[in-house]
Enzyme design. Structure first.
Site: not given
Ligand code: ADP
Length: 212
Positions: A130, A169
Site C-alpha cells: 500500500r 493488527r
C-alpha cells in the site's frame, strides 16, 4: 435516493478506504473517518475536540463517549442528511453497543453494515504494497493499483504496514473487532461482501447488496 447510513467494516487492508472513496461518489454522502474527525474537531476547537485533545496530548486513547459524541455531532450536519459512511468505528463490541444506543437516542437508524471479507494471507500482501499520495489522499498498491510514475517520489508508506505490524493488527481485528459482526447480524443489517478481486468488481458487489 433514500438515505444511506452505513458503516464499512473489515480487517486492515481489506479495501475499506479504497471502496469508501468510490461509494461516496455513488451515494453522494460524506465519508466519516473517526481518525480524520478527531483531528478536525481538535482543529475547530469544539467542546469535544478540546476534550479529545487532552487525552491525545497525554498519550491516552480517546474514550468511547467522546468519539461517539463527535460522530453524533458530525452526522447532525446538513451534508449528512442524505446519509453517511462511517469508517474506523466501532472497533469493539462495547463501542458498537454504545454507538447504537446513542444513535437511537438521537433518532438515527443505521441502514447497513458492510463487512468486507478478505483472507488473512491477502491482507498482508495488500498492506505491505500500500502507498498513499499525501497530495490527493489516493490509495495505491504497488502491484494491484500501481501509481503513476510522476508521483512516485511523494508517495507515503505507513510505518505500521510491515508484515509484522499487519499480522498484529489483523489478530487484533479478529479478537476485538470481529465480535461486532454477530451484533449487527442480529439487528438484520449486516451485508457480507467478498473483498477479493478487482476493486471495480468489489464496488459492484457492494452496490448490489446495498440496493437489494
Ligand atoms: P483498508 O482501508 O481496509 O485498510 P485500503 O483500501 O487502504 O484498505 O487497501 C489496502 C491496500 O490494498 C491498498 O494498497 C489498496 O490499493 C489495495 N487494494 C484495495 N482493494 C483491492 C482489491 N480489490 N484488490 C487488490 N488490491 C486492493
Amino acid at each position: 435516493m433514500r438515505p444511506m447510513r452505513m458503516i464499512l467494516v473489515g480487517p486492515p487492508g481489506a479495501g475499506k478506504g479504497t471502496q469508501a472513496a468510490r461509494l461516496i461518489e455513488t451515494y453522494k454522502i460524506p465519508h466519516i473517518s473517526s481518525g480524520d474527525m478527531l483531528r478536525a474537531a481538535v482543529k475547530e476547537g469544539t467542546e469535544l475536540g478540546i476534550a479529545a485533545d487532552g487525552f491525545m496530548k497525554a498519550g491516552r486513547l480517546v474514550p468511547d463517549d467522546v468519539v461517539i459524541g463527535m460522530i453524533l455531532e458530525r452526522v447532525a450536519k446538513p451534508d449528512a442528511a442524505k446519509g453517511f459512511m462511517l469508517d474506523g468505528f466501532p472497533r469493539t463490541q462495547p463501542q458498537a453497543q454504545a454507538l447504537d444506543d446513542a444513535m437511537t437516542r438521537a433518532g438515527f437508524d443505521l441502514d447497513a453494515v458492510v463487512l468486507l471479507e478478505v483472507p488473512d494471507q491477502l491482507l498482508e500482501e495488500r498492506a505491505v504494497g500500500r502507498r498513499t499520495d499525501p497530495v490527493t489522499g489516493k490509495i495505491y498498491h504497488l502491484k494491484y493499483n500501481p501509481p503513476p510514475a510522476e508521483i512516485a517520489d511523494r508517495l507515503q508508506h505507513r510505518k505500521d504496514d510491515t508484515i509484522e505490524a499487519v499480522t498484529t493488527r489483523v489478530q487484533k481485528y479478529h479478537s476485538e473487532t470481529a465480535p461486532i459482526v454477530p451484533f449487527y447480524m442480529a439487528k438484520g443489517i449486516l451485508k457480507r461482501v467478498d473483498g477479493v478481486g478487482d476493486p471495480d468488481e468489489v464496488t459492484k458487489r457492494i452496490t448490489s447488496v446495498l440496493n437489494s
